[in-house]
Design a protein around this motif. Structure first.
Motif, short mmCIF file in Angstrom:
data_model
loop_
_atom_site.label_atom_id
_atom_site.label_comp_id
_atom_site.label_asym_id
_atom_site.label_seq_id
_atom_site.Cartn_x
_atom_site.Cartn_y
_atom_site.Cartn_z
N TRP A 20 -6.34 5.20 8.31
CA TRP A 20 -6.48 6.63 8.59
C TRP A 20 -7.94 7.02 8.62
CZ3 TRP A 20 -3.97 11.72 7.43
CH2 TRP A 20 -2.72 11.79 8.03
N LYS A 63 4.84 5.36 -7.43
CA LYS A 63 3.48 5.21 -7.97
C LYS A 63 3.51 4.98 -9.47
CE LYS A 63 0.84 7.90 -4.72
NZ LYS A 63 0.13 9.13 -4.52
N ASP A 111 2.59 14.03 -3.33
CA ASP A 111 1.74 12.93 -3.80
C ASP A 111 2.11 12.49 -5.22
OD1 ASP A 111 -0.65 11.42 -2.88
OD2 ASP A 111 -1.39 12.08 -4.84
N ASN A 132 -0.66 14.53 3.00
CA ASN A 132 0.69 14.45 3.56
C ASN A 132 1.13 13.02 3.77
OD1 ASN A 132 0.35 17.29 3.91
ND2 ASN A 132 1.97 17.16 5.43
N VAL A 133 2.44 12.82 3.79
CA VAL A 133 2.95 11.47 4.01
C VAL A 133 3.09 11.16 5.49
CG1 VAL A 133 4.18 11.29 1.82
CG2 VAL A 133 5.33 12.31 3.77
N LEU A 173 9.70 4.08 9.09
CA LEU A 173 9.08 3.65 10.34
C LEU A 173 7.71 3.03 10.02
CD1 LEU A 173 9.88 6.82 12.45
CD2 LEU A 173 10.89 4.59 12.76
N ALA A 229 0.85 -1.20 0.00
CA ALA A 229 0.00 0.00 0.00
C ALA A 229 0.88 1.24 0.00
CB ALA A 229 -0.89 0.00 1.24
N PRO A 230 0.36 2.37 -0.53
CA PRO A 230 1.16 3.60 -0.52
C PRO A 230 1.58 3.95 0.90
CG PRO A 230 -0.86 3.89 -1.76
CD PRO A 230 -0.96 2.58 -1.09
N ILE A 231 2.67 4.65 1.02
CA ILE A 231 3.22 4.89 2.36
C ILE A 231 2.63 6.11 3.02
CG2 ILE A 231 5.39 3.74 1.91
CD1 ILE A 231 6.60 6.55 1.57
N ARG A 232 1.57 6.72 2.44
CA ARG A 232 0.99 7.89 3.08
C ARG A 232 0.55 7.52 4.49
NH1 ARG A 232 -3.03 9.57 -0.27
NH2 ARG A 232 -1.40 10.67 -1.33
N GLY A 233 0.74 8.46 5.40
CA GLY A 233 0.30 8.24 6.77
C GLY A 233 1.34 7.53 7.60
N ARG A 234 2.46 7.22 7.01
CA ARG A 234 3.49 6.55 7.80
C ARG A 234 4.79 7.31 7.65
NH1 ARG A 234 2.21 0.62 5.24
NH2 ARG A 234 -0.01 0.79 5.53
N GLU A 235 5.54 7.34 8.72
CA GLU A 235 6.87 7.94 8.64
C GLU A 235 7.70 7.04 7.74
OE1 GLU A 235 6.89 11.24 11.46
OE2 GLU A 235 8.38 10.53 10.05
N ARG A 236 8.42 7.65 6.82
CA ARG A 236 9.32 6.86 6.00
C ARG A 236 10.33 6.17 6.91
NH1 ARG A 236 8.97 8.37 0.55
NH2 ARG A 236 7.77 10.26 0.31
#
Lengths: 224, 289
Positions: free
Chosen positions: B58, A133, A127, B114-115, A18, A9-16
């Protein structure tokens, strides 16, 4: 049973770096941390003093412990935040993405970052990460940006406000995180139309007091 | 003073009702400033292409859903109303908590693309502080409901200390992460110089005479890099050492002004440096203490 989230899944919402692999870490733990914070606060009496109130002592210890844990571990327990401002170094080489518009003559023109509001332009650029992507997804987003850009330009031509953030507070509105580029504030130098968008990968190199672009690759473009 | 009192006196800097009321006002004003400058309802109305990559966890965690701008607008209005109540000190216990709960939903919505989580969007400190204010006697002064009640200073100090600590953690955690990832090598002249160089390249409006002057003076870049690390390492002292409070807060304002001028970074928490102003002269112990 532990529910695993798809690593693809895309890494949005997660610290790179981590990545949190479980529902427990990404939903339950942060929610419990916040819920515990609110519940403990509600147990504290107005006017309580630490020396005489056990709930207040627990609350103070909880806030200090959870916030320190989140911050030092880098764990996502927002609103207990793992603040990470500029937690990196910039080397002598690197790259960034650049988005430009093309007017009806084919000339490249800068975009006005306000046209994407209520989204922040820097976040939208994040994004458009072509390294993680597929291009079809990026093109879908670019078509949306092109539409917003054309609408924003039409507003600028009509002398109407461009963007949403200044609608109530005007020039006193809170600025976006990274500097806003507002070439369309000047009505005398507006492009007639934006017909196409181009996304570039720009590679740069720093030598002493200068930095220069060593390569610029077209990633994709949308428009007629 | 009891022995328990003495222990907490040592750990928690003293504050008075006026300072806590001031903190309440700053927190409410900053949150209102951010909310009135953003449009969460507009984000809810954006098409699927914007929402397609939002992680399901989220959506679940923050109750995010596309296509409900009317509901988001109502929540935004309610958040503003609640913050106004906190600002004037009306039923802070209820409205502080309610405002925090609504912000818990609205802030992630404003950080949709945001990421990372919405820590840099300007509402994180406000959200936590509103909960803390809701259980503190922050209405004792500067409020429409205040009756000028006088309590022992220990009733006020803990809340002011916690809110200041949460703000100071911004610098503590940033510098800790930087030292853990890059180490003290971060404090080199190349760090500042390359940063400015690449930002000038990417954003022509940052190609200023001031930035040209900085990159032409390596010693100045070194001083800025070392100064940044030192400021961030020691800012936490502003929470506990009264005499350092104002100098460090003033340094913080200068620091972020510098970041704005050189790299174009704004800081939505800038008004929070006013949290470090003591209005009661708490650093002076009275004889009866």
């Amino acid at each position: 049973m532990r529910l695993l989230i798809d690593y693809r899944a895309p890494i949005r919402g997660r610290e790179r770096g981590l990545v949190m692999p479980t529902i427990y870490l990404s939903i339950i733990l942060p929610t419990l941390a916040f819920a515990g914070f609110v519940v403990l606060a509600s147990l504290v009496g107005k006017g309580d003093r630490p020396a005489f109130s056990a709930p207040l002592r627990v609350f103070i210890c909880y806030v200090v412990a959870v916030s320190m844990y989140a911050g030092l571990s880098g764990r996502d327990l927002w609103p207990f935040a793992a603040w990470r401002y500029v937690a990196y170094a910039v080397g002598d080489t690197g790259g960034f993405t650049k988005l430009v518009g093309l007017d009806e003559t084919g000339r490249e023109v800068p975009l006005d970052t306000r046209t994407l509001e209520p989204l922040e332009f820097a976040a939208v650029m994040g994004d458009l990460d072509w390294t993680t992507k597929d291009i079809a997804r990026i093109n879908g987003m670019m078509r949306f940006i092109l539409k917003r850009t054309q609408e924003g330009l039409a507003h600028a031509h009509e002398g109407r406000r461009v963007g949403e953030f200044s609608r109530l507070l005007g020039r006193f509105a809170a600025p976006v995180f990274h500097v806003a580029v507002t070439p369309w504030s000047d009505r005398d130098h507006l492009p007639n139309r934006i017909e196409q968008l181009r996304l570039y990968a720009v590679y740069w190199q720093a030598t002493g007091e200068e930095a220069h672009i060593v390569k610029q690759e077209l990633i994709t473009s949308v428009g007629p | 003073m009891t022995s328990a009192d003495r222990i907490y006196e040592l750990c928690i800097p003293r504050s008075g009702p006026l300072t806590l009321a001031w903190v309440r006002i700053i927190i409410a004003l900053q949150a209102l400033w951010i909310l009135l400058s953003r449009d969460p309802a507009g984000i809810s109305a954006l098409p699927d292409v914007v929402w397609q990559d939002v992680l399901p966890e989220w959506k679940l965690r923050f109750a995010l859903s596309p296509g409900i701008p009317q509901i988001e607008f109502a929540l935004w209005l309610f958040a503003i109303f609640s913050l106004l109540c906190v600002l004037i000190g009306y039923k802070t216990r209820i409205f502080g908590l309610l405002a925090a709960l609504v912000l818990y939903h609205l802030a992630p919505l404003m950080a949709l693309m945001n990421v990372t989580t919405p820590w840099g969007k300007g509402l994180t400190i406000a959200l936590l502080s509103l909960v803390i204010l809701s259980c503190s006697p922050c209405e004792d002064r500067l409020s429409i409901a205040g009756r000028g009640e006088s309590r022992p200073h220990q009733a006020y100090g803990w809340a002011v200390m916690l809110i200041r600590l949460l703000f100071a953690q911004i610098y503590l955690f940033s510098v800790a992460a930087r030292l853990s990832r890059v180490g003290f090598d971060w404090a080199k002249l190349e760090t500042v110089r390359n940063h400015i160089l690449v930002f000038r390249l990417a954003e022509p409006s940052l190609d200023t005479a001031f930035n040209a002057f900085l990159v032409a003076h390596p010693m100045l870049c070194s001083v800025l890099a070392i100064g940044t690390l030192c400021f961030e390492l020691f800012f936490i002292l502003a929470v506990f050492v009264p005499i350092l409070r104002l100098p460090l807060a003033a340094s913080g304002v200068l620091f972020h002004t510098g970041l704005w001028l050189t790299l174009g970074f704004s800081f939505p928490n800038l008004p929070h440096f006013a949290l470090f102003i003591d209005l009661n002269g708490e650093q002076r112990r009275s004889k009866d203490d």
